[in-house]
Design an enzyme around this catalytic site. Structure first.
Site, PDB file in Angstrom:
ATOM      1  N   ASN A 114       0.866  -1.184   0.000  1.00 59.00           N
ATOM      2  CA  ASN A 114       0.000   0.000   0.000  1.00 59.00           C
ATOM      3  C   ASN A 114       0.899   1.230   0.000  1.00 59.00           C
ATOM      4  O   ASN A 114       1.505   1.565   1.018  1.00 59.00           O
ATOM      5  CB  ASN A 114      -0.894  -0.027   1.257  1.00 59.00           C
ATOM      6  CG  ASN A 114      -1.743   1.223   1.380  1.00 59.00           C
ATOM      7  OD1 ASN A 114      -1.801   2.050   0.452  1.00 59.00           O
ATOM      8  ND2 ASN A 114      -2.402   1.375   2.522  1.00 59.00           N
ATOM      9  N   HIS A 137      -9.490   1.236   4.966  1.00 57.46           N
ATOM     10  CA  HIS A 137      -8.221   1.442   5.673  1.00 57.46           C
ATOM     11  C   HIS A 137      -8.451   2.406   6.834  1.00 57.46           C
ATOM     12  O   HIS A 137      -9.264   3.327   6.727  1.00 57.46           O
ATOM     13  CB  HIS A 137      -7.167   1.995   4.708  1.00 57.46           C
ATOM     14  CG  HIS A 137      -5.792   1.963   5.290  1.00 57.46           C
ATOM     15  ND1 HIS A 137      -5.357   2.905   6.197  1.00 57.46           N
ATOM     16  CD2 HIS A 137      -4.777   1.089   5.131  1.00 57.46           C
ATOM     17  CE1 HIS A 137      -4.123   2.604   6.567  1.00 57.46           C
ATOM     18  NE2 HIS A 137      -3.741   1.508   5.931  1.00 57.46           N
ATOM     19  N   GLU A 143      -5.197  -4.666  10.724  1.00 57.12           N
ATOM     20  CA  GLU A 143      -4.162  -3.643  10.905  1.00 57.12           C
ATOM     21  C   GLU A 143      -4.445  -2.872  12.195  1.00 57.12           C
ATOM     22  O   GLU A 143      -5.285  -1.958  12.208  1.00 57.12           O
ATOM     23  CB  GLU A 143      -4.176  -2.651   9.738  1.00 57.12           C
ATOM     24  CG  GLU A 143      -3.846  -3.272   8.402  1.00 57.12           C
ATOM     25  CD  GLU A 143      -3.258  -2.227   7.439  1.00 57.12           C
ATOM     26  OE1 GLU A 143      -2.147  -2.454   6.963  1.00 57.12           O
ATOM     27  OE2 GLU A 143      -3.897  -1.196   7.199  1.00 57.12           O
ATOM     28  N   GLY A 159       2.812   2.475  10.809  1.00 55.80           N
ATOM     29  CA  GLY A 159       3.824   3.527  10.696  1.00 55.80           C
ATOM     30  C   GLY A 159       4.546   3.842  11.996  1.00 55.80           C
ATOM     31  O   GLY A 159       5.278   4.825  12.075  1.00 55.80           O
ATOM     32  N   SER A 172       3.631  -1.829  10.331  1.00 52.33           N
ATOM     33  CA  SER A 172       5.080  -1.884  10.579  1.00 52.33           C
ATOM     34  C   SER A 172       5.702  -3.224  10.194  1.00 52.33           C
ATOM     35  O   SER A 172       6.657  -3.665  10.839  1.00 52.33           O
ATOM     36  CB  SER A 172       5.389  -1.540  12.046  1.00 52.33           C
ATOM     37  OG  SER A 172       5.003  -0.205  12.311  1.00 52.33           O
TER      38      SER A 172
HETATM   39  P1  13P Z   1       3.195   0.560   7.557  1.00 51.74           P
HETATM   40  O1  13P Z   1       3.696  -0.762   6.997  1.00 51.74           O
HETATM   41  O2  13P Z   1       3.924   1.740   6.996  1.00 51.74           O
HETATM   42  O3  13P Z   1       3.114   0.528   9.045  1.00 51.74           O
HETATM   43  O4  13P Z   1       1.683   0.725   7.017  1.00 51.74           O
HETATM   44  C1  13P Z   1       0.808  -0.321   7.173  1.00 51.74           C
HETATM   45  C2  13P Z   1      -0.436   0.006   6.438  1.00 51.74           C
HETATM   46  O5  13P Z   1      -1.192   0.875   6.824  1.00 51.74           O
HETATM   47  C3  13P Z   1      -0.699  -0.747   5.197  1.00 51.74           C
HETATM   48  O6  13P Z   1      -1.998  -0.537   4.748  1.00 51.74           O
END
Ligand code: 13P
Length: 255
Positions: free
Chosen positions: A13, A99, A169, A175, A215
């Site tokens: 993504n 999301h 998630e 992040g 992450s």
């Molecule tokens: P990160 O891998 O940057 O933490 O993001 C995860 C995410 O939101 C994927 O949709």
């Protein structure tokens, strides 16, 4: 009938990252995977402005292309929005829906996400439906009920393993460099599978892929992807660089 283990899938993504300058990474991904056996499906979801170009660059490779959102309606006076049919027209096969960033910044509800999932199916796209708790909800011990409520409200009744993927998630893991423990991920994925079993037949329940996102990077992906009921990953930051993304994809034994 024996239940079939789903084929894992890694989805990148890109979020609101990427201009034509980033296409070098796509070229690199295609080149690095050329002729190499891989043990999972791979999808890259660039911003909408790059979907057609990325799709064309990846034609002939095994990497598919996806969108990051769609509107529930097929067309109409919805300035700035993109229909599922338009994503399909650009070459997308998948679309990420619900999301947490869409839920948070755009006020998307489970009911709206559900309509978008139906739109994705109408257009022949596989919906990647995201669910996950905030840190406050986790601290309050509400992870499983929150995820269960989101799942119940965000998917229509006619989901199949072909047209729908679930992505767990945790909002606080996105992040942040933090991830739940393997036991915590296992517990939530098991709860999601159990809940799917209440609505779907056993074959479909076993075949639907449940991804972990938040992450995920080459250094932690091996441990996460080995957890039972984790059938792949939804990768943000680490999907922007071919080397990192392929570092995750390469963790699956080729088949
Ligand atoms: P990160 O891998 O940057 O933490 O993001 C995860 C995410 O939101 C994927 O949709």
């Amino acid at each position: 009938m024996a239940l079939i283990e789903p084929r894992p899938i890694i989805i990148g993504n890109w979020k609101m990252n990427g201009t034509s300058e980033s296409l070098g990474e796509i070229r690199l991904m295609a080149a690095m995977l050329d002729g190499v056996a891989i043990g999972c499906e791979v999808v890259v979801c660039p911003p909408a402005t790059l979907i057609r170009t990325v799709h064309e660059m990846l034609s002939g490779s095994r990497i598919k292309t996806g969108g990051q959102d769609c509107h529930p309606e097929p067309q109409g006076a919805f300035t700035g929005d993109i229909a599922a049919e338009m994503l399909r027209d650009c070459g997308a096969t998948h679309v990420i829906l619900g999301h947490s960033e869409r839920r948070h910044y755009h006020g998307e509800t489970d009911a709206l996400v559900c309509r978008k999932v139906t739109a994705a199916h109408r257009a022949g796209l596989t919906a990647v439906v995201c669910i996950g708790e905030t840190e406050d909800e986790r601290d309050a011990g509400q992870t499983v009920p929150v995820v269960a409520r989101q799942l119940a409200g965000s998917i229509p009744d006619n989901v199949s393993a072909e047209n729908t993927i679930i992505a767990y998630e945790p909002v606080w893991a996105i992040g942040s460099g933090r991830t739940p423990t393997t036991d915590e991920i296992k517990q939530v994925h098991q709860a999601i599978r159990d809940q799917l079993a209440e609505r779907l037949d056993p074959q479909t329940t076993a075949a639907i892929r449940i991804l972990y996102g938040g992450s995920m990077k080459p250094a932690n992906a091996g441990a996460i992807l080995a957890i039972p009921d984790v059938n792949g990953g939804l990768v943000g930051q680490a999907s922007l660089k071919a080397k990192d993304f392929l570092g995750i994809i390469g963790l699956f034994a080729p088949n």
